[in-house]
Design a protein around this motif. Structure first.
Motif, mmCIF file in Angstrom:
data_model
loop_
_atom_site.group_PDB
_atom_site.id
_atom_site.type_symbol
_atom_site.label_atom_id
_atom_site.label_comp_id
_atom_site.label_asym_id
_atom_site.label_seq_id
_atom_site.Cartn_x
_atom_site.Cartn_y
_atom_site.Cartn_z
ATOM 1 N N PHE A 28 50.473 -1.857 -31.731
ATOM 2 C CA PHE A 28 49.890 -0.562 -31.394
ATOM 3 C C PHE A 28 48.378 -0.625 -31.197
ATOM 4 O O PHE A 28 47.865 -0.400 -30.091
ATOM 5 C CB PHE A 28 50.269 0.440 -32.493
ATOM 6 N N CYS A 36 47.199 -3.550 -28.598
ATOM 7 C CA CYS A 36 47.326 -3.334 -27.154
ATOM 8 C C CYS A 36 46.313 -2.306 -26.662
ATOM 9 O O CYS A 36 45.841 -2.385 -25.523
ATOM 10 C CB CYS A 36 48.750 -2.960 -26.771
ATOM 11 N N ASN A 37 45.951 -1.348 -27.499
ATOM 12 C CA ASN A 37 44.899 -0.407 -27.116
ATOM 13 C C ASN A 37 43.548 -1.110 -27.016
ATOM 14 O O ASN A 37 42.745 -0.813 -26.126
ATOM 15 C CB ASN A 37 44.835 0.756 -28.104
ATOM 16 N N ASN A 49 54.931 -2.835 -24.849
ATOM 17 C CA ASN A 49 53.465 -2.841 -24.753
ATOM 18 C C ASN A 49 52.972 -4.012 -23.926
ATOM 19 O O ASN A 49 52.005 -3.888 -23.164
ATOM 20 C CB ASN A 49 52.853 -2.884 -26.151
ATOM 21 N N TRP A 98 53.456 -3.206 -20.318
ATOM 22 C CA TRP A 98 52.465 -2.185 -19.943
ATOM 23 C C TRP A 98 51.106 -2.822 -19.675
ATOM 24 O O TRP A 98 50.451 -2.516 -18.672
ATOM 25 C CB TRP A 98 52.392 -1.150 -21.060
ATOM 26 N N ARG A 132 51.141 4.516 -27.598
ATOM 27 C CA ARG A 132 51.611 3.131 -27.736
ATOM 28 C C ARG A 132 52.062 2.818 -29.154
ATOM 29 O O ARG A 132 52.301 1.648 -29.477
ATOM 30 C CB ARG A 132 50.562 2.089 -27.293
ATOM 31 N N GLN A 182 57.919 9.135 -23.370
ATOM 32 C CA GLN A 182 58.767 8.012 -23.755
ATOM 33 C C GLN A 182 60.221 8.437 -23.934
ATOM 34 O O GLN A 182 61.142 7.684 -23.609
ATOM 35 C CB GLN A 182 58.264 7.408 -25.069
#
Length: 356
Positions: free
Chosen positions: A19, A22-23, A49, A52, A209, A344
């Motif tokens: 989470f 990936c941000n 993720n 993405w 995410r 989602q």
């Protein structure tokens, strides 16, 4: 500290398909910085993720599938990195109770592998480490807690600004012990070996995410369950309090610490939403009900080992060090998370056609 496309050296993010990872990867890649992710892709949502990130940034992001328990994988990833953001971990207290050996090997042993790889192969690379508020342990006894409305608070209005970094460590649960061990190793490798390391003891981070469950990512778990009409289980009375930080604010703090690593080296900081973004479980359910216009079903169960009745981060040290503060209110952040989760849960156009 952070260099852009003029260098082939990437920033390494361990656990970068999770989470927060990936941000962070998304923000860095969007700024033109190459990112290398080391992730074993074992957790819920991480493959999604990963897809993405690749769809957004292509070759700007490279994903190496590997485990921080494997020293060779770690060395291969660390060797050419310009900096390391270390987030790979076992993150659930409940899982640590079920398998404390795995928990220790990942959190403590894996972090030691990362530190040793930097020390022996890339000592100029700074390291920012994801620690946890669980290193402070239970903090407050039942006799020191009082109920005020729908939340607990320390008796006598103690800790009005929250818990600061001078609070004694009191590891509680195998998870607290393994993360606390790693926390202290990261700090000590700066003192003893001169590495440029910093520790961020994080409270509840939430946002898009995040594929939450009741053991980790509880805010996303609450919102997702409400949207699905699934009942929640509240462990304890529901008056327990946490401070919450929206993920874009957390990313701002991580990058600012990395950019200011010379002044932050060897230091430990709390990272959370602070007193202004604190909320109890029952208050969160009320807010979700209002925002989603959906009644949340829930029942109660016994407290779990390691649960804290009250924890709020004092983030003034971090604010003073890097000029950072949270900018997203809890209600605004919760609305953004809900919108993402609704997307989602909503079938895609292709899926709807397949079902027609």
């Amino acid at each position: 500290m952070i260099r852009d496309t003029g260098t082939v050296q990437p920033i390494l993010i361990t656990g970068g398909c999770g989470f927060l990872g990936c941000n962070l990867a998304d923000r860095l890649a969007a700024a033109g910085i190459d990112v290398l992710i080391l992730d074993n892709l074992s957790r819920q949502g991480v493959r999604e993720n990963a897809h993405w990130l690749k769809s957004r940034h292509g070759d700007r992001i490279r994903i190496a599938v590997g485990d921080i328990r494997d020293p060779i994988s770690v060395i291969d990833s660390v060797r050419d990195a310009q900096a390391v953001l270390h987030l790979a971990a076992q993150v659930a207290v409940t899982s640590s109770l079920q398998n404390p050996v795995d928990d220790f090997e990942i959190n403590a042993g894996g972090t030691l592998n990362v530190l040793e790889a930097i020390r022996t192969h890339n000592p100029d690379a700074p390291l920012v480490f994801a620690s946890t508020n669980k290193v402070y342990g239970h903090l407050i006894s039942e006799a020191q807690i009082e109920r005020h409305g729908m939340r607990y608070r320390p008796s006598g209005n103690a800790f009005p600004s929250g818990i600061d970094e001078s609070t004694p460590l009191d590891f509680y649960s195998p998870y607290g012990c393994s993360k606390g061990t790693a926390d202290q190793y990261v700090r000590d490798y700066s003192r003893v070996y001169g590495l440029r390391t910093a520790v961020l003891r994080m409270s509840c981070i939430y946002g898009p995410r995040q594929f939450g469950n009741e053991d980790q990512g509880w805010i996303a778990h609450f919102v997702r369950s409400a949207l699905r009409g699934e009942p929640l289980t509240i462990y304890g009375e529901g008056y327990q309090v946490r401070d919450a930080l929206f993920v874009s604010d957390a990313v701002d703090a991580w990058i600012a610490v990395l950019r200011n690593i010379e002044s932050c080296r060897g230091r430990v900081f709390n990272l959370g939403g602070g007193a202004s973004n604190s909320i109890s479980l029952l208050e969160l359910i009320e807010m979700i009900t209002r925002l989603s216009q959906t009644k949340v079903q829930y029942d109660f169960a016994e407290w779990r080992p390691g649960d804290q009745p009250w924890y709020v981060s004092d983030v003034s040290a971090l604010s003073s060090a890097i000029g950072w503060r949270p900018t997203t209110s809890l209600e605004d952040g919760l609305q953004l998370l809900q919108t993402w989760l609704q997307g989602q849960l909503r079938p895609s156009a292709d899926a709807r056609e397949a079902l027609a």
